[in-house]
Design an enzyme around this catalytic site. Structure first.
Site, mmCIF file in Angstrom:
data_model
loop_
_atom_site.group_PDB
_atom_site.id
_atom_site.type_symbol
_atom_site.label_atom_id
_atom_site.label_comp_id
_atom_site.label_asym_id
_atom_site.label_seq_id
_atom_site.Cartn_x
_atom_site.Cartn_y
_atom_site.Cartn_z
ATOM 1 N N TYR A 184 0.835 -1.200 0.000
ATOM 2 C CA TYR A 184 0.000 0.000 0.000
ATOM 3 C C TYR A 184 0.868 1.247 0.000
ATOM 4 C CZ TYR A 184 0.987 0.447 5.042
ATOM 5 O OH TYR A 184 1.609 0.588 6.262
ATOM 6 N N CYS A 185 0.269 2.355 -0.438
ATOM 7 C CA CYS A 185 0.905 3.665 -0.323
ATOM 8 C C CYS A 185 -0.073 4.585 0.398
ATOM 9 C CB CYS A 185 1.325 4.197 -1.694
ATOM 10 S SG CYS A 185 -0.041 4.373 -2.874
ATOM 11 N N TRP A 186 -0.045 5.862 0.124
ATOM 12 C CA TRP A 186 -0.905 6.792 0.871
ATOM 13 C C TRP A 186 -2.386 6.562 0.576
ATOM 14 C CZ3 TRP A 186 -1.900 9.407 4.860
ATOM 15 C CH2 TRP A 186 -2.781 10.496 4.878
ATOM 16 N N TYR A 190 -3.080 3.734 2.922
ATOM 17 C CA TYR A 190 -2.955 4.035 4.346
ATOM 18 C C TYR A 190 -4.090 4.924 4.839
ATOM 19 C CZ TYR A 190 -1.258 5.873 8.748
ATOM 20 O OH TYR A 190 -1.172 6.219 10.073
#
Length: 364
Positions: A96-98, A125
């Site tokens: 995952y990223c932001w 996130y």
């Protein structure tokens, strides 16, 4: 590696402690993360900053092109090797990223080129953090909290550690709760603490029982604060009271704050650890100096210094009993009795640690 679909089943991720790659920059990870996530960023803090400036000045496409130039060649190969290794070690994991956007999709694409199909978390996130905040309030409202209370040195944390339906707030905060409770390793970020607390409560309540034991804490554990909803519920929660003699309590304080804490300093700093441990204890003492009063502060400080010298000379810990006794009887006990008098919760039981553990297990 056989492909799995991307997911937005955040509950399943956290109930299962599913391993996840966090692709955000290190500075983002430090502000808050999840216990089962590992920071393997697509870009360093400096690279991310450069891309951000480019995005503002020249637009998205130019920023994307700069990102690909910055993360190329050997840099790209090294990071790709780390992601690949994680994916192979954790075939049921996710990345995952932001917000589950470009960074996640880029790494997912690069892994696929290596023959590794690895799913991402939709919403990233930001969505998982929002889910955990909502779940934290829901769990606090649902749980029937029971406090493990008692004077300093009665070993309340030892009781918590023996109960399966307990939340170790001090463990999550990496702090022992008292004025001397700071450990040589840092506390997590406030956001990370809240994330961990939400996950633990969610996991406990998923077992179809609502009773949750927590140690009686103040508003702060070190520099971290308890959620206001939890603090209010704890203020009127029923209590199991741990009671031990002064001598037994001194033994616990020596084990926790002299032996164990000293071992931690030695493991991290080696030979200088002993002096750093003593210096830390004196600094903590100074911080409560106003409430102790000047004369008593000097008395305890001198007793503590002599105790450490005696310990270093001949491994004798008995000198520590004197300064600990003064602090317990003249500082911590009066403070506890005042705070306890303001508690609204019912006193369910009073006994030593073994008796309290037995009584707690009967309540389940």
């Amino acid at each position: 590696m056989k492909g799995r679909p991307d997911t937005d089943d955040y509950r399943a991720l956290f109930l299962g402690n599913v391993p996840m790659i966090d692709l955000r920059a290190p500075v983002e990870f430090e502000k808050g993360a999840f216990p089962a996530s590992l920071s393997l960023p697509l870009m360093s803090d400096d690279e991310r900053a450069q891309v951000g400036i480019c995005y503002k000045q020249e637009g998205q496409q130019a920023a994307i092109e700069l990102g690909h130039r910055l993360v190329s060649g050997d840099i790209r190969a090294r990071r790709l090797a780390q992601w690949s290794e994680f994916a192979c070690q954790h075939p049921a994991g996710y990345l995952y990223c932001w917000r589950g956007g470009l960074r996640s999709q880029t790494v997912q694409s690069w892994l696929k080129q290596e023959g590794i199909e690895y799913p991402l978390v939709k919403g990233g996130y930001k969505a998982m953090r929002r889910f955990l905040l909502e779940e934290l309030e829901r769990s606090i409202a649902l749980a029937d909290f029971v406090l493990i209370s008692g004077k300093t040195g009665t070993g309340k944390t030892r009781v918590i550690e023996r109960l399966t339906r307990a939340v170790d707030l001090e463990g999550l905060a990496n702090h022992r709760g008292s004025s001397f409770g700071q450990l040589p390793t840092p506390q997590p970020a406030q956001i990370a603490f809240e994330n961990s607390l939400s996950i633990v409560l969610m996991q406990l309540l998923a077992r179809q029982q609502r009773t949750v034991f927590v140690e009686d804490e103040g508003r702060l554990i070190g520099r971290l604060y308890l959620p206001e909803s939890l603090r209010k519920k704890m203020a009127c929660a029923p209590m199991l009271l741990v009671e031990h003699s002064l001598e037994d309590r001194i033994d616990v304080v020596i084990e926790d704050y002299v032996v164990d804490l000293g071992r931690r300093y030695a493991n991290i700093y080696g030979e200088p650890g002993a002096a750093l441990h003593r210096e830390k204890m004196q600094q903590d003492l100074t911080r409560i100096g106003k409430r102790l009063g000047g004369q008593r502060l000097q008395q305890v400080s001198e007793l503590m210094d002599e105790a450490f010298r005696q310990q270093w000379r001949n491994a004798d810990l008995d000198g520590h009993r004197f300064w600990i006794a003064v602090l317990l009887e003249q500082y911590y006990d009066p403070m506890y009795e005042y705070q306890f008098s303001r508690r609204e919760g019912e006193r369910l039981f009073l006994g030593d640690r073994d008796a309290v553990v037995a009584r707690a297990k009967q309540a389940l």
